[in-house]
Design a protein around this motif. Sequence first.
Motif, PDB file in Angstrom:
ATOM      1  N   SER A 134       0.812  -1.217   0.000  1.00 32.26           N
ATOM      2  CA  SER A 134       0.000   0.000   0.000  1.00 32.26           C
ATOM      3  C   SER A 134       0.846   1.267   0.000  1.00 32.26           C
ATOM      4  O   SER A 134       0.316   2.368  -0.154  1.00 32.26           O
ATOM      5  CB  SER A 134      -0.925   0.017   1.220  1.00 32.26           C
ATOM      6  N   LEU A 135       2.164   1.117   0.163  1.00 31.00           N
ATOM      7  CA  LEU A 135       3.034   2.284   0.260  1.00 31.00           C
ATOM      8  C   LEU A 135       3.502   2.795  -1.093  1.00 31.00           C
ATOM      9  O   LEU A 135       4.247   3.778  -1.160  1.00 31.00           O
ATOM     10  CB  LEU A 135       4.248   1.956   1.131  1.00 31.00           C
ATOM     11  N   GLY A 136       3.079   2.154  -2.157  1.00 36.82           N
ATOM     12  CA  GLY A 136       3.372   2.640  -3.491  1.00 36.82           C
ATOM     13  C   GLY A 136       4.856   2.803  -3.743  1.00 36.82           C
ATOM     14  O   GLY A 136       5.653   1.890  -3.526  1.00 36.82           O
ATOM     15  N   THR A 137       5.247   4.008  -4.170  1.00 38.49           N
ATOM     16  CA  THR A 137       6.639   4.267  -4.549  1.00 38.49           C
ATOM     17  C   THR A 137       7.492   4.749  -3.377  1.00 38.49           C
ATOM     18  O   THR A 137       8.638   5.141  -3.584  1.00 38.49           O
ATOM     19  CB  THR A 137       6.691   5.321  -5.673  1.00 38.49           C
ATOM     20  N   LEU A 138       6.947   4.745  -2.172  1.00 40.16           N
ATOM     21  CA  LEU A 138       7.737   5.170  -1.015  1.00 40.16           C
ATOM     22  C   LEU A 138       8.865   4.164  -0.803  1.00 40.16           C
ATOM     23  O   LEU A 138       8.635   3.015  -0.439  1.00 40.16           O
ATOM     24  CB  LEU A 138       6.859   5.260   0.228  1.00 40.16           C
ATOM     25  N   ALA A 139      10.094   4.593  -1.038  1.00 39.51           N
ATOM     26  CA  ALA A 139      11.245   3.694  -1.028  1.00 39.51           C
ATOM     27  C   ALA A 139      11.616   3.282   0.392  1.00 39.51           C
ATOM     28  O   ALA A 139      11.309   3.990   1.355  1.00 39.51           O
ATOM     29  CB  ALA A 139      12.435   4.378  -1.699  1.00 39.51           C
ATOM     30  N   PRO A 140      12.296   2.134   0.542  1.00 39.70           N
ATOM     31  CA  PRO A 140      12.724   1.688   1.875  1.00 39.70           C
ATOM     32  C   PRO A 140      13.502   2.740   2.663  1.00 39.70           C
ATOM     33  O   PRO A 140      13.267   2.884   3.869  1.00 39.70           O
ATOM     34  CB  PRO A 140      13.568   0.444   1.564  1.00 39.70           C
ATOM     35  N   PRO A 141      14.440   3.504   2.052  1.00 39.06           N
ATOM     36  CA  PRO A 141      15.130   4.537   2.846  1.00 39.06           C
ATOM     37  C   PRO A 141      14.178   5.602   3.384  1.00 39.06           C
ATOM     38  O   PRO A 141      14.378   6.118   4.493  1.00 39.06           O
ATOM     39  CB  PRO A 141      16.127   5.140   1.851  1.00 39.06           C
ATOM     40  N   GLN A 142      13.141   5.921   2.623  1.00 42.75           N
ATOM     41  CA  GLN A 142      12.157   6.899   3.089  1.00 42.75           C
ATOM     42  C   GLN A 142      11.344   6.336   4.250  1.00 42.75           C
ATOM     43  O   GLN A 142      11.080   7.032   5.235  1.00 42.75           O
ATOM     44  CB  GLN A 142      11.234   7.296   1.939  1.00 42.75           C
ATOM     45  N   ARG A 143      10.962   5.077   4.143  1.00 41.69           N
ATOM     46  CA  ARG A 143      10.220   4.434   5.232  1.00 41.69           C
ATOM     47  C   ARG A 143      11.083   4.364   6.487  1.00 41.69           C
ATOM     48  O   ARG A 143      10.605   4.619   7.599  1.00 41.69           O
ATOM     49  CB  ARG A 143       9.796   3.024   4.822  1.00 41.69           C
ATOM     50  N   ALA A 144      12.352   4.029   6.301  1.00 44.47           N
ATOM     51  CA  ALA A 144      13.257   3.914   7.445  1.00 44.47           C
ATOM     52  C   ALA A 144      13.453   5.261   8.127  1.00 44.47           C
ATOM     53  O   ALA A 144      13.505   5.342   9.364  1.00 44.47           O
ATOM     54  CB  ALA A 144      14.601   3.348   6.988  1.00 44.47           C
ATOM     55  N   LEU A 145      13.550   6.333   7.341  1.00 47.66           N
ATOM     56  CA  LEU A 145      13.727   7.659   7.939  1.00 47.66           C
ATOM     57  C   LEU A 145      12.493   8.053   8.740  1.00 47.66           C
ATOM     58  O   LEU A 145      12.609   8.566   9.861  1.00 47.66           O
ATOM     59  CB  LEU A 145      14.001   8.698   6.850  1.00 47.66           C
ATOM     60  N   LEU A 146      11.312   7.807   8.197  1.00 46.06           N
ATOM     61  CA  LEU A 146      10.086   8.115   8.935  1.00 46.06           C
ATOM     62  C   LEU A 146      10.041   7.361  10.259  1.00 46.06           C
ATOM     63  O   LEU A 146       9.718   7.926  11.307  1.00 46.06           O
ATOM     64  CB  LEU A 146       8.861   7.751   8.093  1.00 46.06           C
ATOM     65  N   ALA A 147      10.366   6.074  10.202  1.00 43.42           N
ATOM     66  CA  ALA A 147      10.333   5.262  11.418  1.00 43.42           C
ATOM     67  C   ALA A 147      11.331   5.779  12.443  1.00 43.42           C
ATOM     68  O   ALA A 147      11.030   5.853  13.640  1.00 43.42           O
ATOM     69  CB  ALA A 147      10.622   3.801  11.076  1.00 43.42           C
TER      70      ALA A 147
END
Length: 364
Positions: free
Chosen positions: A60-73
């Motif tokens: 469901s996160l579409g094009t949100l890349a793993p580095p972007q997800r990691a930064l948010l977390a």
Amino acid sequence: AAPLRRHVDTLSDLLEALEATNATAGRAGGAAEVARALAGGGTPLRRAVLGIPRDVAPESLGTLAPPQRALLAELLHPKVAERGVLLAPDGSSVAVAPLLAGLEVGLKRAAGAPVVSPDPLYAVTVAEVLATSYVVAVANGSRATLGRHGCWDDVEEPQVFTLAGPSWALPDALANGALDGVLLGARLAAEPAPLGALLRGYYGYGAAGERAPSSYRRGRFGNVTTTEKLEEEVVATLRLLRALPATRHLLEDLGDEEVAEVARRATRDFMDVYVECPPVVPRCMWGARPYRGTPSALEPPLASVYIHHTHEPGAPCRSFAACAGAMRAMQRFHQDVRGWDDIGYRCHHVGDNKVPFPGGWSRW
């Protein structure tokens, strides 16, 4: 790939990317709730007040890349406080967790969530910041202090934020994030808006160089919150923390009178430092050169104080970058041309930003 800049513009980009995906479907808290889910749900108090967010399906996160997800977390659940902070265009540093918690409350309130006690908008922002800081200080036998500043390795491409001062003191960045969470959460409750665009408008400068709205956070918070209101919310938040299994041990030795005293002291300290006083930009943030020689400390009471209007720059600076550049230019002139040990002023009220840039309490 180069690491993402630790700047609020990056957060705006991430929230806009989340808002363009299916991850926000069925979530009253929108992208702020998704971000909290990616970070494990937040603190025990935020899980109690905001609820436990359902898991986010990776697809469901579409094009949100793993580095972007990691930064948010990491921003919402940092292992050390410095890693949860971003730099804003006005030169202030902002902790992301209380900011996004306030945004989530605002969106949920706009969707019909009731106002209860403690008021969620305060409980997950200023009240939690104050309650936890002061309770930990009491448990350690010390008095909590406020106003712990920090500096970035690079104000253009910020990556590393370093806090100064005692470890038990409340960082300015955490206070800024909490204040912004209250102000922007209240705005969203009255008028829902996309979060990415909201942050760009709040932290960015106007087309004609007007000050960023974020630079008014202290005065605006004082306009919407009284000391009595904040104290009431801190008391209610402390009582909730005392009831939660994960935080009960921090307050088990505090009776109602002690809770009321902690709330009273914390609230008055906070209003004094973050509402009544202007923000102070430390030397490391405007790029000061080292002092030449060995300064000797001034000893109050001072016999006299001189107020001086500088000749240069003639026009007021209207951005943090411009004001910091003006400070460096004055210091270079005083050291290289005048032959002084440092910039010739102890405290500077720079341009239209109404932000003191301290030279430091010393004399030569």
